[in-house]
Design an enzyme around this catalytic site. Sequence first.
Site, PDB file in Angstrom:
ATOM      1  N   GLY A 118       9.422   7.596   7.454  1.00 57.63           N
ATOM      2  CA  GLY A 118       8.511   6.978   6.493  1.00 57.63           C
ATOM      3  C   GLY A 118       8.803   7.311   5.041  1.00 57.63           C
ATOM      4  O   GLY A 118       8.056   6.899   4.152  1.00 57.63           O
ATOM      5  N   ASP A 158      10.269   7.303   1.296  1.00 57.28           N
ATOM      6  CA  ASP A 158      10.795   6.313   0.353  1.00 57.28           C
ATOM      7  C   ASP A 158      10.908   6.946  -1.017  1.00 57.28           C
ATOM      8  O   ASP A 158      10.689   8.158  -1.175  1.00 57.28           O
ATOM      9  CB  ASP A 158       9.908   5.051   0.352  1.00 57.28           C
ATOM     10  CG  ASP A 158       8.484   5.316  -0.131  1.00 57.28           C
ATOM     11  OD1 ASP A 158       8.320   5.924  -1.208  1.00 57.28           O
ATOM     12  OD2 ASP A 158       7.531   4.900   0.556  1.00 57.28           O
ATOM     13  N   TYR A 165       2.265  10.534   8.314  1.00 62.71           N
ATOM     14  CA  TYR A 165       1.496   9.336   8.686  1.00 62.71           C
ATOM     15  C   TYR A 165       0.150   9.769   9.288  1.00 62.71           C
ATOM     16  O   TYR A 165       0.103  10.524  10.259  1.00 62.71           O
ATOM     17  CB  TYR A 165       2.282   8.495   9.697  1.00 62.71           C
ATOM     18  CG  TYR A 165       3.304   7.549   9.078  1.00 62.71           C
ATOM     19  CD1 TYR A 165       3.541   7.527   7.700  1.00 62.71           C
ATOM     20  CD2 TYR A 165       4.017   6.668   9.881  1.00 62.71           C
ATOM     21  CE1 TYR A 165       4.460   6.636   7.155  1.00 62.71           C
ATOM     22  CE2 TYR A 165       4.944   5.777   9.335  1.00 62.71           C
ATOM     23  CZ  TYR A 165       5.160   5.774   7.972  1.00 62.71           C
ATOM     24  OH  TYR A 165       6.064   4.897   7.433  1.00 62.71           O
ATOM     25  N   LYS A 221      15.365  -3.492   6.951  1.00 60.94           N
ATOM     26  CA  LYS A 221      14.924  -3.138   5.585  1.00 60.94           C
ATOM     27  C   LYS A 221      15.412  -1.737   5.243  1.00 60.94           C
ATOM     28  O   LYS A 221      15.343  -0.833   6.063  1.00 60.94           O
ATOM     29  CB  LYS A 221      13.405  -3.217   5.487  1.00 60.94           C
ATOM     30  CG  LYS A 221      12.904  -3.095   4.047  1.00 60.94           C
ATOM     31  CD  LYS A 221      11.490  -3.620   3.897  1.00 60.94           C
ATOM     32  CE  LYS A 221      10.452  -2.593   4.246  1.00 60.94           C
ATOM     33  NZ  LYS A 221       9.087  -3.151   4.221  1.00 60.94           N
ATOM     34  N   LYS A 253      15.378   1.412   2.329  1.00 64.84           N
ATOM     35  CA  LYS A 253      14.666   2.001   1.186  1.00 64.84           C
ATOM     36  C   LYS A 253      15.653   2.282   0.053  1.00 64.84           C
ATOM     37  O   LYS A 253      16.757   2.795   0.295  1.00 64.84           O
ATOM     38  CB  LYS A 253      14.006   3.312   1.623  1.00 64.84           C
ATOM     39  CG  LYS A 253      12.893   3.094   2.613  1.00 64.84           C
ATOM     40  CD  LYS A 253      11.693   2.470   1.946  1.00 64.84           C
ATOM     41  CE  LYS A 253      10.623   2.124   2.933  1.00 64.84           C
ATOM     42  NZ  LYS A 253       9.428   1.564   2.306  1.00 64.84           N
ATOM     43  N   ASP A 306      13.544  -2.096  -0.457  1.00 65.48           N
ATOM     44  CA  ASP A 306      12.166  -1.712  -0.792  1.00 65.48           C
ATOM     45  C   ASP A 306      12.195  -0.508  -1.727  1.00 65.48           C
ATOM     46  O   ASP A 306      12.688   0.565  -1.361  1.00 65.48           O
ATOM     47  CB  ASP A 306      11.438  -1.362   0.519  1.00 65.48           C
ATOM     48  CG  ASP A 306       9.962  -1.070   0.319  1.00 65.48           C
ATOM     49  OD1 ASP A 306       9.493  -1.078  -0.835  1.00 65.48           O
ATOM     50  OD2 ASP A 306       9.268  -0.822   1.328  1.00 65.48           O
ATOM     51  N   ASN A 323       9.359   0.684  -3.386  1.00 66.97           N
ATOM     52  CA  ASN A 323       8.051   1.381  -3.417  1.00 66.97           C
ATOM     53  C   ASN A 323       7.572   1.739  -4.830  1.00 66.97           C
ATOM     54  O   ASN A 323       7.155   2.870  -5.085  1.00 66.97           O
ATOM     55  CB  ASN A 323       8.090   2.608  -2.514  1.00 66.97           C
ATOM     56  CG  ASN A 323       8.101   2.211  -1.044  1.00 66.97           C
ATOM     57  OD1 ASN A 323       9.167   2.007  -0.475  1.00 66.97           O
ATOM     58  ND2 ASN A 323       6.930   2.040  -0.441  1.00 66.97           N
ATOM     59  N   GLU A 371      11.307  -5.392  -2.508  1.00 73.38           N
ATOM     60  CA  GLU A 371       9.875  -5.137  -2.255  1.00 73.38           C
ATOM     61  C   GLU A 371       9.346  -4.101  -3.232  1.00 73.38           C
ATOM     62  O   GLU A 371      10.029  -3.113  -3.523  1.00 73.38           O
ATOM     63  CB  GLU A 371       9.770  -4.647  -0.817  1.00 73.38           C
ATOM     64  CG  GLU A 371       8.373  -4.312  -0.348  1.00 73.38           C
ATOM     65  CD  GLU A 371       8.376  -4.040   1.154  1.00 73.38           C
ATOM     66  OE1 GLU A 371       9.145  -4.685   1.912  1.00 73.38           O
ATOM     67  OE2 GLU A 371       7.614  -3.164   1.575  1.00 73.38           O
ATOM     68  N   GLU A 412       1.596  -4.260   0.098  1.00 72.22           N
ATOM     69  CA  GLU A 412       1.056  -3.120   0.859  1.00 72.22           C
ATOM     70  C   GLU A 412       0.105  -2.280   0.022  1.00 72.22           C
ATOM     71  O   GLU A 412      -0.728  -1.560   0.568  1.00 72.22           O
ATOM     72  CB  GLU A 412       2.183  -2.273   1.470  1.00 72.22           C
ATOM     73  CG  GLU A 412       3.059  -1.557   0.482  1.00 72.22           C
ATOM     74  CD  GLU A 412       4.237  -0.851   1.146  1.00 72.22           C
ATOM     75  OE1 GLU A 412       5.138  -1.547   1.648  1.00 72.22           O
ATOM     76  OE2 GLU A 412       4.247   0.384   1.177  1.00 72.22           O
ATOM     77  N   ASP A 445      -1.757  -6.380   4.376  1.00 71.67           N
ATOM     78  CA  ASP A 445      -1.865  -5.059   5.013  1.00 71.67           C
ATOM     79  C   ASP A 445      -3.241  -4.971   5.677  1.00 71.67           C
ATOM     80  O   ASP A 445      -4.265  -5.228   5.035  1.00 71.67           O
ATOM     81  CB  ASP A 445      -1.697  -3.971   3.950  1.00 71.67           C
ATOM     82  CG  ASP A 445      -1.694  -2.579   4.555  1.00 71.67           C
ATOM     83  OD1 ASP A 445      -0.671  -1.887   4.407  1.00 71.67           O
ATOM     84  OD2 ASP A 445      -2.711  -2.164   5.142  1.00 71.67           O
ATOM     85  N   HIS A 459       3.035  -6.114   6.052  1.00 68.30           N
ATOM     86  CA  HIS A 459       3.472  -4.715   5.983  1.00 68.30           C
ATOM     87  C   HIS A 459       2.979  -3.979   7.225  1.00 68.30           C
ATOM     88  O   HIS A 459       1.832  -4.162   7.645  1.00 68.30           O
ATOM     89  CB  HIS A 459       2.881  -4.054   4.731  1.00 68.30           C
ATOM     90  CG  HIS A 459       3.036  -2.568   4.742  1.00 68.30           C
ATOM     91  ND1 HIS A 459       1.973  -1.701   4.771  1.00 68.30           N
ATOM     92  CD2 HIS A 459       4.150  -1.791   4.741  1.00 68.30           C
ATOM     93  CE1 HIS A 459       2.417  -0.461   4.786  1.00 68.30           C
ATOM     94  NE2 HIS A 459       3.731  -0.479   4.760  1.00 68.30           N
ATOM     95  N   ALA A 460       3.839  -3.116   7.772  1.00 66.81           N
ATOM     96  CA  ALA A 460       3.406  -2.363   8.954  1.00 66.81           C
ATOM     97  C   ALA A 460       3.976  -0.948   9.009  1.00 66.81           C
ATOM     98  O   ALA A 460       3.920  -0.305  10.051  1.00 66.81           O
ATOM     99  CB  ALA A 460       3.779  -3.120  10.225  1.00 66.81           C
TER     100      ALA A 460
HETATM  101  C1  LIG Z   1       5.201   5.664   2.903  1.00 63.81           C
HETATM  102  C2  LIG Z   1       5.475   4.503   3.798  1.00 63.81           C
HETATM  103  O1  LIG Z   1       6.321   4.898   4.852  1.00 63.81           O
HETATM  104  C3  LIG Z   1       6.123   3.349   3.048  1.00 63.81           C
HETATM  105  O2  LIG Z   1       7.431   3.688   2.674  1.00 63.81           O
HETATM  106  C4  LIG Z   1       6.128   2.132   3.933  1.00 63.81           C
HETATM  107  C5  LIG Z   1       6.690   0.922   3.289  1.00 63.81           C
HETATM  108  O3  LIG Z   1       6.850   0.798   2.114  1.00 63.81           O
HETATM  109  C6  LIG Z   1       7.087  -0.189   4.151  1.00 63.81           C
HETATM  110  O4  LIG Z   1       7.090  -0.032   5.371  1.00 63.81           O
HETATM  111  O5  LIG Z   1       7.382  -1.225   3.591  1.00 63.81           O
HETATM  112 MG   LIG Z   2       7.142  -1.280   1.562  1.00 63.73          MG
END
Ligand SMILES: C[C@H](O)[C@@H](O)CC(=O)C(=O)O
Ligand SMILES: [Mg+2]
Length: 437
Positions: free
Chosen positions: A23, A25, A33, A217, A219, A247, A249, A273, A302, A325, A352-353
């Site tokens: 998880g 990023d 989580y 995807k 990061k 992504d 973030n 993203e 998200e 979300d 988003h998941a």
């Molecule tokens: C903190 C979360 O894991 C985040 O990175 C999730 C996310 O941005 C995504 O799944 O898209």
């Molecule tokens: Mg994301």
Amino acid sequence: MSHKIVNLRVRDVRFPTSLEQHGSDAMHTDPDYSAAYVVLDTDSGLKGFGLTFTLGKGTEIVLCAVKALAGLVIGKSLQEIVSNFRGFYRLLTSDGQMRWLGPEKGVIHLATAAVLNAVWDLWARAEGKYHGIYLSIQDPKQIVSCIDFRYITDVLTEEEALDILVKAQEGKKQREDQMLKEGYPAYTTSCAWLGYSDQQLKQLCSDALKSGWTRFKVKVGADLEDDIRRCRLIRQMIGPSSTLMIDANQRWDVAEAISWVSRLAEVKPLWIEEPTSPDDILGHAAISKALAPLGIGVATGEQCHNRVMFKQFLQASALQFVQIDSCRLGSVNENLAVLLMAYKFQVPVCPHAGGVGLCELVQHLILFDYICVSADLTNRMCEYVDHLHEHFTSPVVIQDAHYMPPKDPGYSCEMLEESVNRHEYPEGDIWKQEIKK
Ligand SMILES: C[C@H](O)[C@@H](O)CC(=O)C(=O)O
Ligand SMILES: [Mg+2]
């Protein structure tokens, strides 16, 4: 049976995912989580389970907010709630004193989502229908009666929403059968969290390819040269025909986002993203405009905290992919509003998941979107992360990189009691061991 809610319990459940960098990023480097986990007890014995997702620290604040809302829920019957669901949504979000804490954003809105998710679960269980939420609410009039249209009637009125839903009745049965057979297309984020080593990334990617994944995807956002290396590695492994998303973030300023992503254009990402602050609608619009010639869209949602924000993102052409979300917005009620607005603007929804329980919840929303609203799969897919499903009584089922419709009645977010006990913070065994270290 009326199913009067006689008690609301809320627990702080945390999973130590940061230990293995799951998880992670560019902004959330060590997420655990976690969830504020709500159980509604009724006088009939039927229970409703709901949650909102958090990253560990501060979950106790969400618990306080849930407790503050409890008085508005206890004593109400399910019948009373669903016969005026819009009114109940408003009761929770527009209490004359508590709305000052939001309104409809931040901790209080996360708490609202947890409570309402539990109400939806209770409703779907009471209906007893298989395949969860999307089959529990069938009648377009009933669907619109769950939505609070306040603040969005300038782009979507109740009549327009009803019209969209009525028109989508055509072909609904075929789409439902198609979903039961094929499932809803998914993409995976689990191969390329930012804290993973290249070795791990390659291994996970090769395993995912073997399991049939074609959408990935990655990061990005901490270090440009690193991003170029990692994205090239992934693109090389997945080949030119697979889909790649990136992504950040919320890591960058607007100009930085444009120049950074332009450098990553060679790996042909479908979207970038959360390039910048989730509140910066005009910033996202500028990024969208600059990246369009490179064939890169902007995805966000998200941390888009309510339907009004989504409305403006859509009005400003500031996103090309809507990422609803299930725990950030005010449950199914507010997500329905966003799905319908996205349809009106013809912008694809890709939920988003990434988190605990989000896959379980959001599968219901995206199935509803396809079957009852959009009737379209073009450029659409639902995120999947391969973590923590074993803690749920009805975990998601993925087949050949597709979400198979859930089979049990309810909203799929009941956790195993043993998992909750072990992971409850700070008293659960898992945390007692962690704290001792
Ligand atoms: C903190 C979360 O894991 C985040 O990175 C999730 C996310 O941005 C995504 O799944 O898209
Ligand atoms: Mg994301």
